[in-house]
Design a protein around this motif. Structure first.
Motif, mmCIF file in Angstrom:
data_model
loop_
_atom_site.group_PDB
_atom_site.id
_atom_site.type_symbol
_atom_site.label_atom_id
_atom_site.label_comp_id
_atom_site.label_asym_id
_atom_site.label_seq_id
_atom_site.Cartn_x
_atom_site.Cartn_y
_atom_site.Cartn_z
ATOM 1 N N ALA A 86 -23.447 -23.049 7.083
ATOM 2 C CA ALA A 86 -23.455 -23.217 5.627
ATOM 3 C C ALA A 86 -22.704 -22.080 4.936
ATOM 4 C CB ALA A 86 -24.888 -23.290 5.119
ATOM 5 N N ALA A 87 -22.812 -20.859 5.471
ATOM 6 C CA ALA A 87 -22.160 -19.693 4.860
ATOM 7 C C ALA A 87 -20.640 -19.788 4.939
ATOM 8 C CB ALA A 87 -22.636 -18.416 5.536
ATOM 9 N N SER A 88 -20.138 -20.436 5.984
ATOM 10 C CA SER A 88 -18.679 -20.541 6.152
ATOM 11 C C SER A 88 -18.114 -21.847 5.602
ATOM 12 C CB SER A 88 -18.316 -20.426 7.637
ATOM 13 O OG SER A 88 -18.965 -21.439 8.389
ATOM 14 N N ALA A 89 -18.979 -22.729 5.074
ATOM 15 C CA ALA A 89 -18.517 -24.006 4.529
ATOM 16 C C ALA A 89 -17.862 -23.792 3.173
ATOM 17 C CB ALA A 89 -19.694 -24.979 4.398
ATOM 18 N N GLU A 90 -17.132 -24.803 2.719
ATOM 19 C CA GLU A 90 -16.492 -24.729 1.405
ATOM 20 C C GLU A 90 -17.565 -24.579 0.329
ATOM 21 O OE1 GLU A 90 -13.542 -27.366 -1.487
ATOM 22 O OE2 GLU A 90 -14.121 -28.094 0.494
ATOM 23 N N SER A 91 -17.339 -23.619 -0.552
ATOM 24 C CA SER A 91 -18.354 -23.296 -1.551
ATOM 25 C C SER A 91 -18.419 -24.368 -2.636
ATOM 26 C CB SER A 91 -18.053 -21.941 -2.186
ATOM 27 O OG SER A 91 -19.047 -21.593 -3.110
ATOM 28 N N THR A 92 -19.542 -25.048 -2.704
ATOM 29 C CA THR A 92 -19.818 -26.028 -3.755
ATOM 30 C C THR A 92 -21.246 -25.799 -4.238
ATOM 31 O OG1 THR A 92 -20.646 -27.684 -2.181
ATOM 32 C CG2 THR A 92 -18.284 -27.732 -2.677
ATOM 33 N N VAL A 99 -27.982 -23.317 0.850
ATOM 34 C CA VAL A 99 -28.224 -21.957 1.350
ATOM 35 C C VAL A 99 -29.470 -21.363 0.705
ATOM 36 C CG1 VAL A 99 -27.297 -19.609 1.433
ATOM 37 C CG2 VAL A 99 -25.796 -21.548 1.897
ATOM 38 N N LYS A 100 -29.629 -21.585 -0.585
ATOM 39 C CA LYS A 100 -30.776 -21.032 -1.294
ATOM 40 C C LYS A 100 -32.087 -21.570 -0.723
ATOM 41 C CE LYS A 100 -32.506 -20.262 -5.977
ATOM 42 N NZ LYS A 100 -32.271 -20.504 -7.424
ATOM 43 N N ASN A 101 -32.139 -22.876 -0.509
ATOM 44 C CA ASN A 101 -33.349 -23.483 0.051
ATOM 45 C C ASN A 101 -33.588 -23.055 1.499
ATOM 46 O OD1 ASN A 101 -34.131 -25.040 -2.246
ATOM 47 N ND2 ASN A 101 -32.495 -26.501 -1.771
ATOM 48 N N LEU A 102 -32.493 -22.931 2.249
ATOM 49 C CA LEU A 102 -32.608 -22.538 3.652
ATOM 50 C C LEU A 102 -33.109 -21.104 3.781
ATOM 51 C CD1 LEU A 102 -32.109 -23.203 6.641
ATOM 52 C CD2 LEU A 102 -29.748 -22.416 6.332
ATOM 53 N N VAL A 103 -32.557 -20.202 2.969
ATOM 54 C CA VAL A 103 -32.956 -18.798 3.021
ATOM 55 C C VAL A 103 -34.432 -18.639 2.655
ATOM 56 C CG1 VAL A 103 -32.615 -16.547 1.910
ATOM 57 C CG2 VAL A 103 -30.634 -17.883 2.668
ATOM 58 N N ASN A 104 -34.919 -19.474 1.771
ATOM 59 C CA ASN A 104 -36.343 -19.409 1.392
ATOM 60 C C ASN A 104 -37.261 -19.719 2.572
ATOM 61 O OD1 ASN A 104 -35.810 -18.708 -1.252
ATOM 62 N ND2 ASN A 104 -35.768 -20.828 -1.976
ATOM 63 N N LEU A 105 -36.747 -20.461 3.559
ATOM 64 C CA LEU A 105 -37.541 -20.808 4.731
ATOM 65 C C LEU A 105 -37.415 -19.776 5.851
ATOM 66 C CD1 LEU A 105 -36.741 -24.636 5.024
ATOM 67 C CD2 LEU A 105 -38.745 -23.568 3.960
ATOM 68 N N MET A 106 -36.542 -18.784 5.652
ATOM 69 C CA MET A 106 -36.240 -17.831 6.727
ATOM 70 C C MET A 106 -36.880 -16.478 6.466
ATOM 71 S SD MET A 106 -32.186 -18.779 7.162
ATOM 72 C CE MET A 106 -31.954 -17.989 8.748
ATOM 73 N N LYS A 135 -24.567 -13.605 -2.312
ATOM 74 C CA LYS A 135 -25.578 -13.054 -3.219
ATOM 75 C C LYS A 135 -26.976 -13.529 -2.834
ATOM 76 C CE LYS A 135 -22.635 -12.399 -7.304
ATOM 77 N NZ LYS A 135 -22.366 -12.857 -8.698
ATOM 78 N N ILE A 136 -27.061 -14.784 -2.461
ATOM 79 C CA ILE A 136 -28.373 -15.341 -2.071
ATOM 80 C C ILE A 136 -28.913 -14.606 -0.848
ATOM 81 C CG2 ILE A 136 -29.530 -17.395 -1.183
ATOM 82 C CD1 ILE A 136 -27.506 -19.049 -2.867
ATOM 83 N N MET A 137 -28.049 -14.377 0.133
ATOM 84 C CA MET A 137 -28.486 -13.689 1.351
ATOM 85 C C MET A 137 -28.796 -12.220 1.080
ATOM 86 S SD MET A 137 -26.145 -15.360 4.386
ATOM 87 C CE MET A 137 -24.574 -15.338 3.529
ATOM 88 N N MET A 138 -28.006 -11.573 0.233
ATOM 89 C CA MET A 138 -28.233 -10.158 -0.077
ATOM 90 C C MET A 138 -29.529 -9.951 -0.840
ATOM 91 S SD MET A 138 -26.011 -8.034 1.158
ATOM 92 C CE MET A 138 -26.228 -6.634 0.060
ATOM 93 N N GLU A 139 -29.915 -10.904 -1.667
ATOM 94 C CA GLU A 139 -31.182 -10.793 -2.385
ATOM 95 C C GLU A 139 -32.369 -10.850 -1.427
ATOM 96 O OE1 GLU A 139 -31.157 -13.887 -5.298
ATOM 97 O OE2 GLU A 139 -29.613 -12.923 -6.535
ATOM 98 N N LYS A 140 -32.200 -11.578 -0.338
ATOM 99 C CA LYS A 140 -33.258 -11.696 0.659
ATOM 100 C C LYS A 140 -33.320 -10.466 1.566
ATOM 101 C CE LYS A 140 -36.237 -14.381 3.007
ATOM 102 N NZ LYS A 140 -37.361 -15.138 2.460
ATOM 103 N N ASN A 141 -32.140 -9.951 1.940
ATOM 104 C CA ASN A 141 -32.083 -8.823 2.877
ATOM 105 C C ASN A 141 -30.903 -7.931 2.509
ATOM 106 O OD1 ASN A 141 -31.948 -7.049 5.020
ATOM 107 N ND2 ASN A 141 -32.287 -8.613 6.590
#
Length: 621
Positions: A86-92, A99-106, A135-141
């Motif tokens: 998802a991180a390397s996919a075209e940004s839409t 990514v936001k929903n996935l990171v919430n589960l991790m 940004k989503i990943m950096m907010e988590k870690n």
């Protein structure tokens, strides 16, 4: 070595390092899905991969609901997780929401999982330029930015390598300007070099300000200067497209009163630190690294070999036509004008060889020293006039349209340099036993022939059109609209303004088309000597094309005027409509031939200004 991207393509990203560093094993995700049955992978792994690529959270949610541990499972053979994909996919918006929903589960540790190439998901997002995902990943870690791969390459480096300016700025700020235990001057230098290569000069300036000691690493400075030398466009002030067109049409060059580009600010900042170094160190930086060894019989060394430095910064900039770069270096180090490359050519000899006119024109600003520079010869005994005479690569003439104008440009170069060099050099032979004129005639034989054929072909085609127009308007002159009074022989509409316009336009069209025919005829009967291409043939061609265009315009005016005579005022819309339609061929002619006409006009009337020296100094302004 190379760094594999998520798609499996091999992209060389690993900078050279002088230190030995053994990386720990990669923090790989669980491989149970890959090691299990192929049927299970097809049912679970493939749908997850597709969902991550498209940002289809609902599809992924249905699978993760039954097997929540899949968030830290590898779903590709390169051990990428769902987040890697998802991180390397075209940004839409859909992918960002995924990514936001996935990171919430991790968990935080799940975001630190690496693939076989030691890349975490943030690193792949960095090279793809997906800022919102990062940004989503950096907010988590917040510690993700400090995780390197097996070559101490950080996500910031990956963003710079793949030229993602916004991502570089974001990660540079988040990395606290590359401070921390994971950062050393070596990998900071890698980021600096890649920022320069990617033209992210605002960050490059910050790095140099934050870490002044980087400006004393010779290898890094050499690489950075080499990147700047290759990039002439970075030093040019930006102009609008319309402004460029208007200025080019009238051959006007305007120096915009703006602050220096960020590239120039960066160059000045590092060059000011380089020039205060010992002379030997400056020469080492500008020389670059030796790339191969060659033997030149005419200039043997003690050991029988000759080191070749193909990345000599000053001469790379000359080949690229990077005038502002060279000017900036010479301002603080005037002796650079005397430096020679491996083949004993100065920057001015190389500028002549590569047809870099602005660098050549710097010779006018060095005063009497030019009389000492121009007689210098290369290792084969070629003087500066031989440099012009030698065969040139076709790409150097691509900006000049038509073989005839390419021949003219070559002749103009030869005559200009001929005036510059001392008279005795004009007849001096090189090691091959050829004078400059003999060499020029030999190497331009094919171009001379092609130029003559181009002129003949163009003139023949235009002459056919001019002859057709002359035939039409000549016949129209004796068949006036409305006819003649049989008793007096006077045209019926003799007092109508439209008839007067018709007659005058028809006459002008006939005269112009006849003149055009004569011009093209004189080109076809020319002897096509070398000197004819300098001024005679281009002027005949531009005059022929101009009179042909004028004949077309006046013919259309005469055509339109005739309809105003034949229809009364109640049907005035008919001639008005026809007049509008008559403008279409004229417009098409201008649109389709404007490039040719501008090139011919410049070649005929502005070519002598090509080497014109102005009183405004560039070198020591």
């Amino acid at each position: 070595m190379s760094h594999p991207s998520s798609s499996g393509d091999q992209v060389s990203v690993i900078p050279k390092s002088h230190t030995i560093w053994i990386p720990p094993p990669p923090n790989l995700p669980c491989s149970d899905l890959l090691k299990g049955s192929r049927e299970d992978y097809i049912k679970v792994g493939i749908p997850l991969f597709q969902a991550a690529t498209k940002g289809d959270w609902e599809a992924a949610k249905a699978l993760l609901g039954h097997r929540p541990k899949l968030v830290h499972y590898a779903i590709t053979e390169n051990k990428e997780t769902l987040l890697h994909i998802a991180a390397s996919a075209e940004s839409t918006k859909a992918v960002e929401n995924f990514v936001k929903n996935l990171v919430n589960l991790m968990d935080m540790k799940d975001l630190e999982l690496q693939n076989r190439s030691y890349d975490i998901a943030l690193s792949l997002a960095a090279q793809a330029g997906n800022i919102e995902t990062a940004k989503i990943m950096m907010e988590k870690n917040r510690h993700l930015i400090d995780i390197s791969n097996d070559n101490r390459i950080m996500p910031l480096y990956m963003a710079a390598l793949f030229a993602k300016p916004d991502m570089v700025r974001y990660l540079y700020d988040k990395s606290n300007h590359m401070r921390g235990d994971c950062w050393v001057n070596e990998n900071r230098g890698w980021v600096l070099q890649k920022c320069v290569e990617a033209e992210i000069f605002d960050v490059a300036l910050k790095i140099v300000d934050d870490y002044p000691n980087l400006a004393f690493k010779k290898r890094l400075l050499s690489n950075v200067l080499l990147a700047l030398a290759h990039n002439a466009g970075a030093f040019e002030k930006k102009e609008t497209y319309v402004f460029k067109i208007i200025m080019s049409m009238f051959n006007v060059k305007v120096r915009l009163h703006e602050k220096d580009t960020e590239a120039m600010q960066f160059l000045r900042k590092i060059w000011e630190k380089i020039v205060i170094m010992p002379k030997r160190e400056i020469d080492d930086i500008l020389r670059g690294q030796p790339l191969k060894v060659e033997t030149y019989p005419s200039s043997p060394t003690k050991n029988g070999y000759y080191k070749t430095y193909l990345s000599r910064i000053l001469f790379v900039a000359t080949k690229m036509g990077n005038t502002r770069f060279i000017v900036e270096l010479v301002r603080l180090y005037p002796d650079l004008i005397w430096k020679v490359d491996d083949k004993e050519k100065t920057i001015f000899h190389l500028a002549v060889r590569c047809r870099q006119i602005n660098i050549y024109k710097l010779l006018f600003e060095v005063g009497a020293m030019k009389d000492l520079i121009t007689p210098m010869k290369d290792y084969k005994g070629n003087n500066m006039l031989h440099m012009v005479a030698k065969r040139i690569k076709q790409k150097r003439l691509q900006h000049v349209s038509g073989a005839a104008f390419q021949m003219q440009r070559e002749l103009l170069w030869y005559k200009e340099v001929e005036k510059m060099v001392p008279p005795k050099l004009r007849q001096e032979k090189n090691n091959g036993g050829q004078t400059p004129q003999e060499l020029f005639t030999e190497t331009r034989e094919k171009l001379l022939k092609e130029g003559g054929e181009w002129m003949k072909h163009t003139s023949s085609q235009c002459m056919v059109v001019a002859t057709l127009i002359a035939t039409i308007v000549f016949a129209a002159a004796f068949t006036l609209p409305g006819g003649y009074n049989q008793n007096t022989g006077i045209p019926f509409f003799s007092k109508e303004p439209s008839l007067i316009i018709f007659v005058i336009s028809d006459a002008v069209s006939l005269i112009c088309s006849s003149t055009s025919i004569l011009m093209f005829l004189s080109i076809l009967t020319s002897r096509y000597a070398e000197d004819d291409f300098v001024e005679s043939l281009p002027r005949k061609l531009v005059n022929g094309i101009a009179t042909l265009f004028l004949s077309i315009v006046t013919m259309m005016i005469a055509f339109s005027a005739s309809f105003f005579l034949l229809y009364n005022k109640k049907l005035e819309w008919i001639p008005i409509t026809i007049t509008g339609l008559a403008g279409i061929p004229v417009t098409l002619y201008v649109f389709l031939h404007q490039g040719l006409f501008m090139d011919v006009f410049k070649a005929a009337y502005q070519s002598k200004r090509l080497f014109k020296h102005t009183n405004k100094h560039t070198l020591y302004s």
